[in-house]
Every structure is written in C-alpha cells, then in structure tokens.
Design a protein around this motif. Sequence first.
Motif, PDB file in Angstrom:
ATOM      1  N   GLY A 102     -15.889  12.213  16.211  1.00 63.47           N
ATOM      2  CA  GLY A 102     -15.275  13.152  15.515  1.00 63.47           C
ATOM      3  C   GLY A 102     -16.077  13.315  14.325  1.00 63.47           C
ATOM      4  O   GLY A 102     -15.774  14.274  12.607  1.00 63.47           O
ATOM      5  N   GLY A 103     -17.274  12.168  14.567  1.00 63.43           N
ATOM      6  CA  GLY A 103     -18.171  12.312  13.219  1.00 63.43           C
ATOM      7  C   GLY A 103     -19.003  13.518  13.839  1.00 63.43           C
ATOM      8  O   GLY A 103     -19.013  14.617  15.031  1.00 63.43           O
ATOM      9  N   ILE A 104     -19.953  14.375  12.922  1.00 67.36           N
ATOM     10  CA  ILE A 104     -20.253  15.813  13.146  1.00 67.36           C
ATOM     11  C   ILE A 104     -21.991  15.838  13.021  1.00 67.36           C
ATOM     12  O   ILE A 104     -22.814  15.009  12.813  1.00 67.36           O
ATOM     13  CB  ILE A 104     -20.342  16.798  11.204  1.00 67.36           C
ATOM     14  N   ILE A 105     -22.491  16.595  13.536  1.00 66.44           N
ATOM     15  CA  ILE A 105     -23.907  16.931  14.120  1.00 66.44           C
ATOM     16  C   ILE A 105     -24.299  18.253  13.208  1.00 66.44           C
ATOM     17  O   ILE A 105     -23.496  19.523  13.793  1.00 66.44           O
ATOM     18  CB  ILE A 105     -24.075  17.025  15.434  1.00 66.44           C
ATOM     19  N   HIS A 106     -25.400  18.356  12.534  1.00 65.06           N
ATOM     20  CA  HIS A 106     -25.551  20.011  11.624  1.00 65.06           C
ATOM     21  C   HIS A 106     -27.033  19.789  11.719  1.00 65.06           C
ATOM     22  O   HIS A 106     -27.880  19.564  12.290  1.00 65.06           O
ATOM     23  CB  HIS A 106     -25.476  19.768   9.993  1.00 65.06           C
ATOM     24  N   LEU A 107     -27.241  21.146  12.377  1.00 64.21           N
ATOM     25  CA  LEU A 107     -28.634  22.178  12.031  1.00 64.21           C
ATOM     26  C   LEU A 107     -28.892  23.376  11.203  1.00 64.21           C
ATOM     27  O   LEU A 107     -27.709  23.538  11.596  1.00 64.21           O
ATOM     28  CB  LEU A 107     -28.340  22.626  13.635  1.00 64.21           C
ATOM     29  N   THR A 151     -32.799  19.385  18.906  1.00 65.42           N
ATOM     30  CA  THR A 151     -31.523  19.777  19.453  1.00 65.42           C
ATOM     31  C   THR A 151     -31.932  20.362  21.197  1.00 65.42           C
ATOM     32  O   THR A 151     -30.862  20.433  21.487  1.00 65.42           O
ATOM     33  CB  THR A 151     -31.573  20.988  18.919  1.00 65.42           C
ATOM     34  N   SER A 152     -32.639  20.062  22.192  1.00 66.05           N
ATOM     35  CA  SER A 152     -33.051  19.627  23.589  1.00 66.05           C
ATOM     36  C   SER A 152     -31.111  18.476  23.597  1.00 66.05           C
ATOM     37  O   SER A 152     -31.123  17.824  22.955  1.00 66.05           O
ATOM     38  CB  SER A 152     -33.956  19.254  24.086  1.00 66.05           C
ATOM     39  N   PRO A 153     -31.197  18.967  25.143  1.00 67.68           N
ATOM     40  CA  PRO A 153     -29.894  18.080  25.404  1.00 67.68           C
ATOM     41  C   PRO A 153     -30.418  16.693  25.390  1.00 67.68           C
ATOM     42  O   PRO A 153     -29.362  16.022  25.306  1.00 67.68           O
ATOM     43  CB  PRO A 153     -29.832  18.943  27.015  1.00 67.68           C
ATOM     44  N   TYR A 195     -31.294  29.190  20.931  1.00 66.05           N
ATOM     45  CA  TYR A 195     -31.827  27.902  21.789  1.00 66.05           C
ATOM     46  C   TYR A 195     -30.257  26.863  21.980  1.00 66.05           C
ATOM     47  O   TYR A 195     -29.853  26.618  22.365  1.00 66.05           O
ATOM     48  CB  TYR A 195     -33.318  27.689  21.707  1.00 66.05           C
ATOM     49  N   THR A 196     -30.991  26.412  20.283  1.00 65.09           N
ATOM     50  CA  THR A 196     -28.997  25.619  20.264  1.00 65.09           C
ATOM     51  C   THR A 196     -27.541  25.629  20.237  1.00 65.09           C
ATOM     52  O   THR A 196     -26.940  24.989  20.875  1.00 65.09           O
ATOM     53  CB  THR A 196     -29.572  24.874  18.244  1.00 65.09           C
ATOM     54  N   LEU A 197     -27.620  27.481  19.866  1.00 61.85           N
ATOM     55  CA  LEU A 197     -26.540  27.872  19.900  1.00 61.85           C
ATOM     56  C   LEU A 197     -26.233  27.769  21.277  1.00 61.85           C
ATOM     57  O   LEU A 197     -24.728  27.010  21.872  1.00 61.85           O
ATOM     58  CB  LEU A 197     -26.106  28.463  19.400  1.00 61.85           C
ATOM     59  N   GLU A 198     -26.671  28.329  22.264  1.00 62.33           N
ATOM     60  CA  GLU A 198     -26.560  28.214  23.621  1.00 62.33           C
ATOM     61  C   GLU A 198     -26.466  26.990  24.401  1.00 62.33           C
ATOM     62  O   GLU A 198     -25.596  26.448  25.315  1.00 62.33           O
ATOM     63  CB  GLU A 198     -28.022  28.783  24.409  1.00 62.33           C
TER      64      GLU A 198
END
Length: 229
Positions: free
Chosen positions: A149-154, A134-136, A164-167
């Motif tokens: 419009g597609g979704i990325i989930h963690l 989930t790094s940049p 970290y990912t939320l930030e």
Amino acid sequence: MGRSKLAKFAVVAERENVLQPGDELYGQMAGKWRESHFENNNPVVLEIGCGRGEYTVGMGRMFPEKNFIGTDIKGARIWKGSTLAVEEELHNVAFLRTFIERIEEHFAENEVDEIWITFPDPRPRDRDIKRRLTSPRFLEMYERIVKPGGIIHLKTDNGPLYEYTLEVVQERQVKGLLHTGDLYNSDLQDHTMGIYTTYEKRYLAEGIAIKYLQYRVGIESIGVKGFES
C-alpha cells in the motif's frame, strides 16, 4: 578534490543525522531506523538520490509526524540538507550515504512507507538502461522495502525517462497509477506538496514541463483511476 568538498566531508563525518561508510552502525540499520535512530514509531519516507536534500528537508518541515531519510552517495551534496536539518532542529530528518544498488542492505522488507525519486540522472544511452533508477531491477528493490500500500513517486523534467518509466510500471500492472506529463497544469499538484528543488525552478523558468507519476505497492486494488493531463 577541492578544499570546499574536503571541508564538507569532514563536517558530514561528524553529523549525527548522517550515516555513512565507516560509522559504527553503517550497514546495520535495516529494520531499526524507527527505534534506533528516530526513537519513535512514525512512518518512514525515503528520498532516492536526494542530492542536496531539498525534498527530504522540505517534507521534514511539513510533516513532523513522519521520518524522512535522504539517500545519496555524494557527501558534499548531503552536507547542504544535513546542515539545514541541524539549523532548523528537524530531528525527523536523516541522511544515508550509499549506492542505490545497495539500498536493501540498509532497509528491511516493508520498513519504508513511501519512496520519492526526484530528478534522477536520466541515463539516456541504451547501454545505461539498467542503471536508470526506475528500471525494473531498481523498482523491484524499492518494492521489497516498501510496505504493501506504500507509494512510489517519480518527479522528472526528462521526457524520455518519464515515458520509459511509465511504460515499465504499466508493464508491471501496478495499482493506483497516477501520471501526468505536465504537473503544474494538472490536477496532481497537491501530490507533490509544493516543494521545488533548485533544478526544478530552473527547468520551469526555461519552460520545461515537469513530469510526475506515482503508484501503490503490493495491493490488489485501491479503486483509483489513472490520470493523464
């Protein structure tokens, strides 16, 4: 390498629902998954680091009108999910053996409708930050292959990785961000469809809260407010 792993590698090598190095079409499927593999025009959903493929197979059962591809580098892990897909005749489920760093070699721009990152290695050491899925740099790869419009989930059990990912996603000013540090005591449970991996069940039995976030790719606004339990 143990005999069990060797046997699984041999089986996977013959599976029509697995694409791996050495196969004739390996590295040539970008932009062609719907027409060449699934032979339909249904949405494509990708699981990153799928392990045994529990989420890929689980979603495949629930949504026959979509195509699901689990990606992992380890063939012995993929064996489990590909076996279930064969046994249950889930023709909308496939697996791809690849390093995630090379994901753009296998999917074209805007080819994917949705991505799931399920319980990735948290890579806790500072020197491994760039290797976090989930790094940049990884999010930028995903966003190039996911349609607008597609979704990325963690989904993760790891608090530091979640924070970290939320930030990271907040710094990227993404749209439609939904997140919670305790999925099963939140209003976001339906977003994960009631699918539990083996490790997830273990974490829950140990009293570890599951963290979850999602956001939408490449849109100006969808009018959805973020959520935090």
